[in-house]
Design a protein around this motif. Sequence first.
Motif, PDB file in Angstrom:
ATOM      1  N   ALA A 184       0.816  -1.224   0.000  1.00  0.00           N
ATOM      2  CA  ALA A 184       0.000   0.000   0.000  1.00  0.00           C
ATOM      3  C   ALA A 184       0.848   1.272   0.000  1.00  0.00           C
ATOM      4  N   ALA A 185       2.096   1.175  -0.463  1.00  0.00           N
ATOM      5  CA  ALA A 185       2.964   2.340  -0.647  1.00  0.00           C
ATOM      6  C   ALA A 185       3.267   2.480  -2.137  1.00  0.00           C
ATOM      7  N   SER A 186       3.374   3.696  -2.615  1.00  0.00           N
ATOM      8  CA  SER A 186       3.507   3.944  -4.050  1.00  0.00           C
ATOM      9  C   SER A 186       4.966   3.966  -4.501  1.00  0.00           C
ATOM     10  N   ARG A 187       5.372   2.959  -5.279  1.00  0.00           N
ATOM     11  CA  ARG A 187       6.703   2.956  -5.874  1.00  0.00           C
ATOM     12  C   ARG A 187       6.825   4.067  -6.928  1.00  0.00           C
ATOM     13  N   LYS A 188       5.762   4.253  -7.697  1.00  0.00           N
ATOM     14  CA  LYS A 188       5.794   5.256  -8.764  1.00  0.00           C
ATOM     15  C   LYS A 188       6.031   6.646  -8.188  1.00  0.00           C
ATOM     16  N   ALA A 189       5.300   6.981  -7.134  1.00  0.00           N
ATOM     17  CA  ALA A 189       5.478   8.297  -6.525  1.00  0.00           C
ATOM     18  C   ALA A 189       6.899   8.457  -5.988  1.00  0.00           C
ATOM     19  N   PHE A 190       7.466   7.375  -5.444  1.00  0.00           N
ATOM     20  CA  PHE A 190       8.809   7.453  -4.878  1.00  0.00           C
ATOM     21  C   PHE A 190       9.839   7.753  -5.963  1.00  0.00           C
ATOM     22  N   THR A 191       9.675   7.168  -7.126  1.00  0.00           N
ATOM     23  CA  THR A 191      10.608   7.448  -8.227  1.00  0.00           C
ATOM     24  C   THR A 191      10.511   8.897  -8.677  1.00  0.00           C
ATOM     25  N   GLU A 192       9.401   9.560  -8.358  1.00  0.00           N
ATOM     26  CA  GLU A 192       9.208  10.965  -8.709  1.00  0.00           C
ATOM     27  C   GLU A 192       9.551  11.892  -7.552  1.00  0.00           C
ATOM     28  N   GLY A 193      10.115  11.323  -6.459  1.00  0.00           N
ATOM     29  CA  GLY A 193      10.555  12.140  -5.336  1.00  0.00           C
ATOM     30  C   GLY A 193       9.539  12.353  -4.247  1.00  0.00           C
ATOM     31  N   HIS A 194       8.427  11.589  -4.267  1.00  0.00           N
ATOM     32  CA  HIS A 194       7.384  11.740  -3.252  1.00  0.00           C
ATOM     33  C   HIS A 194       7.238  10.450  -2.451  1.00  0.00           C
TER      34      HIS A 194
END
Length: 303
Positions: A184-194
């Motif tokens: 339930a954590a976003s990998r995509k957002a993390f790659t964008e710095g979030h």
Amino acid sequence: MSVKLAISDAITQAMRLARERSLLPTAMGSAEIQEMTLRLKERVFFSARTANLQYLRELKKLVDRAVKGEGINNDLAQLRIEARRMLVKLGYNPEQGFPGDAELGIPPAAAGSLRDLSSGKRLNLIMDTQGQLARGLGMKLRGMDRSVRYPAWELVRLMKFTSEHQREWHKRWETAADNVNWEAASRKAFTEGHMLALKGSPIWQALGSSALFADALNTDHPPFAFNSGMGWREVPLDEWKKHEPGVMAATAAVSLTEPASNALPKLAAKPERSAADNARIAMLLRLKANFADRERRRAAGLL
């Protein structure tokens, strides 16, 4: 035993928990205290290497006033003065501690250091951390009532930090996410710095776990760690879907004493808030404003 709360009582319960923590004098250091269970950690008022029960009682009263943050007599400067007066009255000095501390094996402290109970660093850390924990818990409980429209949190900076500090928290996020398999954590957002995750994600428990991070507070809400300066931003449903369209917006049931379950049941729809609910939320907003004002005064050198 897990304690389930009605969301309408979220703000009141957060303030009550902050005020009703029991006292535990201890000669242990912070690392040893972190070995205590999460259940005990949430309920007990700790001060590392402090074994004088009378001082702990008085310190708890001062912390209660700091958490409420109302009135000039409850500002940080006044609370530090009162704490130091009490320490002198009880015979404390950093080189020798309280009378009897040597027999307990409590080592001396360098004057002005974090281990010096009378130092500004020590007193500020205690007051700030306890206040941040109360505010973080209130935000967590209130946020669960808004999980349909705002299903996720973003971990954000609340204070100015160096780029190194920011990189450290990105590393922590990755470590915590790996520990729970990015559930339930976003990998995509993390790659964008979030740093985004659903409100019911186990990543929040991992982020505040001392099993992973030495300075963690064993809590699943901000501030997560001593002097973290980190907080939450509520993420609306449409923004979450842009990052994770295939992940359903689900949340965990609220519990003050146990970690979030891996199963993420949806909360039932809540009726509109009553006047009493609105009053409690207004109290939280006043608390937030008082904290922001205190931070501005400190930055200006007035505290």
